[in-house]
Design an enzyme around this catalytic site. Structure first.
Site, PDB file in Angstrom:
ATOM      1  N   SER A 136       0.846  -1.149  -0.052  1.00 16.25           N
ATOM      2  CA  SER A 136       0.039  -0.038   0.088  1.00 16.25           C
ATOM      3  C   SER A 136       0.799   1.052  -0.013  1.00 16.25           C
ATOM      4  O   SER A 136       0.292   2.340  -0.539  1.00 16.25           O
ATOM      5  CB  SER A 136      -1.233   0.148   1.294  1.00 16.25           C
ATOM      6  OG  SER A 136      -0.316   0.050   2.220  1.00 16.25           O
ATOM      7  N   HIS A 164      -5.499  -4.442  -0.880  1.00 13.41           N
ATOM      8  CA  HIS A 164      -5.185  -3.457  -1.925  1.00 13.41           C
ATOM      9  C   HIS A 164      -5.308  -4.025  -3.385  1.00 13.41           C
ATOM     10  O   HIS A 164      -4.714  -3.506  -4.348  1.00 13.41           O
ATOM     11  CB  HIS A 164      -3.939  -2.748  -1.706  1.00 13.41           C
ATOM     12  CG  HIS A 164      -4.148  -2.081  -0.424  1.00 13.41           C
ATOM     13  ND1 HIS A 164      -4.628  -0.647  -0.278  1.00 13.41           N
ATOM     14  CD2 HIS A 164      -3.626  -2.076   0.740  1.00 13.41           C
ATOM     15  CE1 HIS A 164      -4.614  -0.333   0.869  1.00 13.41           C
ATOM     16  NE2 HIS A 164      -4.024  -1.126   1.665  1.00 13.41           N
ATOM     17  N   LYS A 195     -12.499  -1.814   2.234  1.00  9.98           N
ATOM     18  CA  LYS A 195     -11.714  -0.915   1.070  1.00  9.98           C
ATOM     19  C   LYS A 195     -12.650  -1.171  -0.165  1.00  9.98           C
ATOM     20  O   LYS A 195     -13.669  -0.327  -0.113  1.00  9.98           O
ATOM     21  CB  LYS A 195     -10.308  -1.377   0.935  1.00  9.98           C
ATOM     22  CG  LYS A 195      -9.523  -1.300   2.129  1.00  9.98           C
ATOM     23  CD  LYS A 195      -7.802  -1.404   2.059  1.00  9.98           C
ATOM     24  CE  LYS A 195      -7.178  -1.824   3.127  1.00  9.98           C
ATOM     25  NZ  LYS A 195      -7.348  -0.823   4.183  1.00  9.98           N
TER      26      LYS A 195
HETATM   27  N1  PLP Z   1      -3.602  -5.711   5.246  1.00  9.34           N
HETATM   28  C1  PLP Z   1      -3.420  -4.532   4.542  1.00  9.34           C
HETATM   29  C2  PLP Z   1      -2.272  -4.529   3.554  1.00  9.34           C
HETATM   30  C3  PLP Z   1      -4.116  -3.221   4.895  1.00  9.34           C
HETATM   31  O1  PLP Z   1      -3.586  -2.242   4.159  1.00  9.34           O
HETATM   32  C4  PLP Z   1      -4.811  -3.146   5.903  1.00  9.34           C
HETATM   33  C5  PLP Z   1      -5.598  -1.817   6.106  1.00  9.34           C
HETATM   34  O2  PLP Z   1      -5.180  -0.968   6.379  1.00  9.34           O
HETATM   35  C6  PLP Z   1      -5.182  -4.146   6.658  1.00  9.34           C
HETATM   36  C7  PLP Z   1      -4.623  -5.525   6.467  1.00  9.34           C
HETATM   37  C8  PLP Z   1      -6.263  -4.346   7.749  1.00  9.34           C
HETATM   38  O3  PLP Z   1      -7.553  -4.245   7.284  1.00  9.34           O
HETATM   39  P1  PLP Z   1      -8.868  -3.858   8.128  1.00  9.34           P
HETATM   40  O4  PLP Z   1      -8.999  -2.519   7.978  1.00  9.34           O
HETATM   41  O5  PLP Z   1      -9.970  -4.506   7.468  1.00  9.34           O
HETATM   42  O6  PLP Z   1      -8.555  -4.140   9.704  1.00  9.34           O
END
Ligand code: PLP
Length: 349
Positions: A136, A164, A195
């Protein structure tokens, strides 16, 4: 700068589905799943997620953070090994910290280093390679084809975090594994409903049925945390319906991403990553990123500057994220504003 890649959080059908679920099933279950927190809509959503990803089964969590926190400890023992990209998301890092497996950290997307670590890890019972599908901060995409080849060679499983990627990468938006043609080689996918899939909340694991059965028995964030509220389930379920009906939304986002990346590059900016709607405009200097982001807001464009410690020193940037709901005119206006602001602050000649 939101992760609302497909604009589904304001899609009228997604909102209506949430309201209907709220009215029909109530505000919440006041329970974890295995006591009295499972309704038909939870089972239906799990089935739909598995179908979307072409996997055998799926399990819901309150967030992908929880899905990542729960999986490694449930799956791996002290006799096993986990090999993790050094730039994996914080929740993967935390999930790995919680497990007792032998831990290897390979250099970011460096296949030579991964191979060396896999060779060393041959002494362990089971090997799991864990990587973000798309990273990200830089918008770069993991070399999954090469990772899967190495995994095959060294008898390892592959886990990807698709937060993502789910909903928009690949011809039908199935994710990085579809984009790179390895849907049948990646064993485990964790992703988020917070997302592209409506943007409300929630996460999941999808993969082989015996693995999902194991997680239902052993995964602590699943066992000991409240069930997803019906309105949230309604949103995600409708978002998946829309994506399974047509790939038009995912395709339109890809075209807009291409427009932004090529116009910004032509204007003289360096955009990190490739083909991903995360488009980090690389500026280097932290102050420059902050003042340019403020000036963009003055022009009606909301973008955020990232600097150390969120990204390495000297790699400050403004992270722009393209959404299917941006019009071509929005994108052109954004490029014009960047060009003006860049010239004003000396980022462009
Ligand atoms: N994994 C990645 C790569 C993320 O970007 C995020 C969110 O920021 C998460 C996990 C965590 O997701 P959630 O917001 O559903 O807890």
């Amino acid at each position: 700068c939101a992760n609302n890649y497909l604009g589904l959080s304001s899609h009228p059908e997604v909102i209506r589905a949430a309201v209907e679920a709220l009215e029909k099933f109530g505000a919440g279950l006041s329970s974890v799943r295995f006591i009295c927190g499972t309704q038909s809509i939870h089972k239906d959503l799990e089935e739909k997620i598995a179908r979307f990803h072409q996997r055998e089964d799926a399990i819901l969590y309150a967030s992908c953070f929880d899905a990542n926190a729960g999986i490694f400890e449930a799956l791996l023992t002290p006799e096993d090994a986990v090999l993790s990209d050094e730039l994996n998301h914080a929740s993967i890092i935390d999930g790995i910290r919680l497990c007792k497996a032998n831990k290897y950290r390979y250099k970011h997307m460096d296949m030579q280093d991964l191979e060396a670590k896999l060779q060393d890890a041959q002494k362990h019972r089971l090997r799991l390679v864990a990587t973000d599908g798309a990273f990200s901060m830089d918008g770069d995409i993991a070399p999954l084809r090469e990772i899967c080849q190495l995994a095959q060679k060294y008898d390892a499983l592959v886990f990807i975090d698709e937060c993502h990627a789910t909903g928009f990468l690949g011809p039908n938006g199935r994710g990085t594994d579809e984009l790179l043609g390895v849907m049948d080689k990646v064993t485990i996918i964790n992703s988020t409903l917070g997302k592209a899939l409506g943007g409300a909340a929630g996460g999941y694991t999808t993969g082989p049925k015996p693995l999902i059965d194991l997680l239902r028995q052993r995964s602590r964030p699943y066992l000991f945390s409240n069930s997803l509220p019906p309105a949230v389930v309604g949103c995600a379920s409708k978002a998946l319906d829309l994506l399974m009906e047509s790939n038009a939304i995912a395709q339109s986002m890809a075209a807009k991403t291409q427009r932004f990346r090529s116009k910004m590059t032509a204007a003289g900016f360096t955009i990190s990553g490739k083909d991903h709607p995360i488009c980090p405009v690389m500026l280097g200097d932290a102050r420059l990123a902050a003042v340019m982001a403020d000036d963009m807001l003055n022009r009606g464009i909301y973008v955020i500057g990232f600097s150390y410690p969120v990204v390495p020193k000297g790699k400050a940037r403004i992270r722009v994220q393209i959404s299917a709901v941006h019009s071509d005119e929005d994108i052109d206006r954004c490029v014009e504003a960047f060009t003006e602001v860049g010239r004003k602050h000396g980022a462009l000649p």
